[in-house]
Motif scaffolding. Structure first.
Motif, PDB file in Angstrom:
ATOM      1  N   UNK A  16     -25.349  33.628 -23.259  1.00 18.36           N
ATOM      2  CA  UNK A  16     -25.144  34.952 -23.847  1.00 18.36           C
ATOM      3  C   UNK A  16     -25.499  36.034 -22.836  1.00 18.36           C
ATOM      4  N   UNK A  17     -26.614  35.872 -22.156  1.00 19.40           N
ATOM      5  CA  UNK A  17     -27.023  36.845 -21.144  1.00 19.40           C
ATOM      6  C   UNK A  17     -25.951  36.979 -20.071  1.00 19.40           C
ATOM      7  N   UNK A  18     -25.413  35.866 -19.622  1.00 18.52           N
ATOM      8  CA  UNK A  18     -24.373  35.885 -18.594  1.00 18.52           C
ATOM      9  C   UNK A  18     -23.140  36.641 -19.083  1.00 18.52           C
ATOM     10  N   UNK A  19     -22.704  36.385 -20.317  1.00 20.44           N
ATOM     11  CA  UNK A  19     -21.540  37.070 -20.884  1.00 20.44           C
ATOM     12  C   UNK A  19     -21.774  38.572 -20.951  1.00 20.44           C
ATOM     13  N   UNK A  20     -22.947  38.966 -21.452  1.00 18.55           N
ATOM     14  CA  UNK A  20     -23.257  40.392 -21.587  1.00 18.55           C
ATOM     15  C   UNK A  20     -23.326  41.061 -20.213  1.00 18.55           C
ATOM     16  N   UNK A  21     -23.956  40.403 -19.262  1.00 16.74           N
ATOM     17  CA  UNK A  21     -24.105  40.971 -17.932  1.00 16.74           C
ATOM     18  C   UNK A  21     -22.742  41.124 -17.255  1.00 16.74           C
ATOM     19  N   UNK A  22     -21.895  40.118 -17.357  1.00 18.68           N
ATOM     20  CA  UNK A  22     -20.563  40.193 -16.771  1.00 18.68           C
ATOM     21  C   UNK A  22     -19.755  41.327 -17.395  1.00 18.68           C
ATOM     22  N   UNK A  23     -19.850  41.474 -18.708  1.00 23.61           N
ATOM     23  CA  UNK A  23     -19.151  42.567 -19.387  1.00 23.61           C
ATOM     24  C   UNK A  23     -19.613  43.911 -18.837  1.00 23.61           C
ATOM     25  N   UNK A  24     -20.920  44.078 -18.747  1.00 25.53           N
ATOM     26  CA  UNK A  24     -21.481  45.351 -18.273  1.00 25.53           C
ATOM     27  C   UNK A  24     -21.025  45.653 -16.844  1.00 25.53           C
ATOM     28  N   UNK A  25     -21.040  44.651 -15.986  1.00 22.90           N
ATOM     29  CA  UNK A  25     -20.618  44.851 -14.601  1.00 22.90           C
ATOM     30  C   UNK A  25     -19.131  45.196 -14.551  1.00 22.90           C
ATOM     31  N   UNK A  26     -18.314  44.467 -15.293  1.00 19.87           N
ATOM     32  CA  UNK A  26     -16.873  44.707 -15.285  1.00 19.87           C
ATOM     33  C   UNK A  26     -16.508  46.094 -15.787  1.00 19.87           C
ATOM     34  N   UNK A  31     -26.405  47.729 -20.050  1.00 15.58           N
ATOM     35  CA  UNK A  31     -26.642  47.201 -21.391  1.00 15.58           C
ATOM     36  C   UNK A  31     -27.360  48.255 -22.235  1.00 15.58           C
ATOM     37  N   UNK A  32     -28.247  48.999 -21.609  1.00 16.86           N
ATOM     38  CA  UNK A  32     -28.958  50.071 -22.318  1.00 16.86           C
ATOM     39  C   UNK A  32     -27.968  51.096 -22.879  1.00 16.86           C
ATOM     40  N   UNK A  33     -26.990  51.507 -22.066  1.00 13.85           N
ATOM     41  CA  UNK A  33     -25.988  52.477 -22.527  1.00 13.85           C
ATOM     42  C   UNK A  33     -25.172  51.924 -23.695  1.00 13.85           C
ATOM     43  N   UNK A  34     -24.801  50.656 -23.600  1.00 18.58           N
ATOM     44  CA  UNK A  34     -24.036  50.024 -24.683  1.00 18.58           C
ATOM     45  C   UNK A  34     -24.867  50.000 -25.957  1.00 18.58           C
TER      46      UNK A  34
END
Length: 54
Positions: A16-26, A31-34
């Protein structure tokens, strides 16, 4: 209102962390802003519903 800050943390499984981090980078967003954007949207929606109920 005080300018004091509070840390918020959460535990995520690695996938889950990997998915969220990849989304944020892309999407060039933190993550804080989201999280803050989503919370503000939900709070505004809840306040609107409260006003409509009165």
């Amino acid at each position: 209102m005080s300018d004091a800050k509070v840390n918020v943390s959460m535990k995520l499984d690695k996938e889950t962390h990997k998915r969220y981090k990849l989304y944020a980078v892309e999407h060039d967003i933190t993550f804080k802003d989201i999280f803050m954007g989503e919370m503000e949207r939900r709070i505004a929606e809840a306040e609107k519903q409260k006003k409509e109920e009165k």
